[in-house]
Design an enzyme around this catalytic site. Structure first.
Site, mmCIF file in Angstrom:
data_model
loop_
_atom_site.group_PDB
_atom_site.id
_atom_site.type_symbol
_atom_site.label_atom_id
_atom_site.label_comp_id
_atom_site.label_asym_id
_atom_site.label_seq_id
_atom_site.Cartn_x
_atom_site.Cartn_y
_atom_site.Cartn_z
ATOM 1 N N HIS A 156 0.579 -1.299 0.166
ATOM 2 C CA HIS A 156 -0.326 -0.485 0.158
ATOM 3 C C HIS A 156 1.038 1.169 -0.182
ATOM 4 O O HIS A 156 0.069 2.225 -0.227
ATOM 5 C CB HIS A 156 -0.877 -0.440 1.079
ATOM 6 C CG HIS A 156 -1.908 0.873 0.757
ATOM 7 N ND1 HIS A 156 -2.613 1.901 1.851
ATOM 8 C CD2 HIS A 156 -2.818 0.654 0.570
ATOM 9 C CE1 HIS A 156 -3.472 2.231 1.247
ATOM 10 N NE2 HIS A 156 -3.549 1.786 0.603
ATOM 11 N N LYS A 158 2.709 4.708 -1.296
ATOM 12 C CA LYS A 158 2.822 5.610 -2.012
ATOM 13 C C LYS A 158 4.135 6.532 -2.714
ATOM 14 O O LYS A 158 3.701 7.951 -2.126
ATOM 15 C CB LYS A 158 1.467 6.461 -2.389
ATOM 16 C CG LYS A 158 0.887 5.208 -2.585
ATOM 17 C CD LYS A 158 -0.345 5.911 -1.155
ATOM 18 C CE LYS A 158 -1.348 5.254 -1.538
ATOM 19 N NZ LYS A 158 -2.433 4.792 -0.102
ATOM 20 N N ASP A 163 16.716 9.270 -8.165
ATOM 21 C CA ASP A 163 18.134 9.162 -7.616
ATOM 22 C C ASP A 163 19.314 8.749 -6.802
ATOM 23 O O ASP A 163 20.290 8.983 -6.241
ATOM 24 C CB ASP A 163 19.664 10.482 -8.501
ATOM 25 C CG ASP A 163 18.469 11.128 -9.689
ATOM 26 O OD1 ASP A 163 18.596 9.783 -10.557
ATOM 27 O OD2 ASP A 163 18.465 11.832 -10.531
#
Length: 224
Positions: A156, A158, A163
């Site tokens: 779940h 996000k 880099d």
């Protein structure tokens, strides 16, 4: 004789002026760096929903002619800022995302991959197959994708790591509804104390989601 001395004096003055100019430029450069560094690492918060505007310029920076689409142009929004941060990747992009169906975000990932940026994606095993998911599209393009192996657990997260030094995290799923309709938040930072744990979490999930580490189980003669 006096004219010759005057010429020498003029050369000295010009020489001193050139030195002063160079030193002045160096000082201005130092001052610029100092002022920039004095603000500390990048810290930015973006809130959604974001109004729909043209973001074509972010994908085609070298295009000489303006986009002819009917959307507002030259307007900076939370979404355009998010896209800009993602497209700033030069070496790598590590992405953990639960739901991924936004076409422009998919386009950004595909562009980075085409430019040689190493992209890795960890996603949820159930939501990667829903209608409209872009996971199949990015995987077909050659981007490495892994998913949560357990059927009892949702991946779940996000967040994204640009880099390995810029963290993008928050409540935002990569869907059109989340970007244009939902009350969402995204934080962007280069604070090392915050970036490092996310680096470790991504690597842990990447290794845990490696199919080579999960051998099929056999129950009553059937593979699972």
């Amino acid at each position: 004789m006096s004219q010759q001395m005057s010429f020498k004096d003029l050369m000295k003055v010009l020489g001193l002026g050139a030195v002063a100019f160079v030193l002045g430029v160096e000082w201005l450069n130092w001052l610029t760096r100092h002022l920039r560094d004095s603000h500390g690492p990048l810290k930015e918060v973006l809130f959604f929903p974001s109004p729909q505007v043209c973001v074509e310029h972010l994908f085609t920076r070298r295009k000489r002619f303006p986009c002819a689409c009917p959307l507002p142009h030259g307007v900076e929004t939370s979404f355009s800022r998010l896209l800009g941060h993602l497209l700033s990747a030069r070496m790598s992009l590590d992405l953990c995302v639960f739901s991924f169906s936004h076409m422009e975000l998919s386009r950004a990932i595909l562009l980075l991959h085409k430019q040689g940026v190493v992209v890795r994606v960890v996603t949820d095993r159930d939501y990667m197959t829903i209608t409209g998911s872009q996971i199949g599209t990015v995987r077909k393009a050659g981007i490495r994708v892994r998913h949560e192996m357990s059927a009892a657990v949702h991946m779940h997260h996000k967040f994204a790591l640009v880099d390995g030094r810029k963290l993008i995290t928050g409540s935002l799923n990569w869907t059109l509804t989340a970007v244009q309709s939902n009350k969402e938040n995204v934080m962007v930072t280069e604070e090392l104390e915050l970036v490092r744990p996310y680096q470790q979490e991504f690597q842990k999930l990447w290794e845990a989601s490696d199919p080579a580490n999960h051998k099929p189980q056999c129950t009553n003669g059937q593979l699972h």
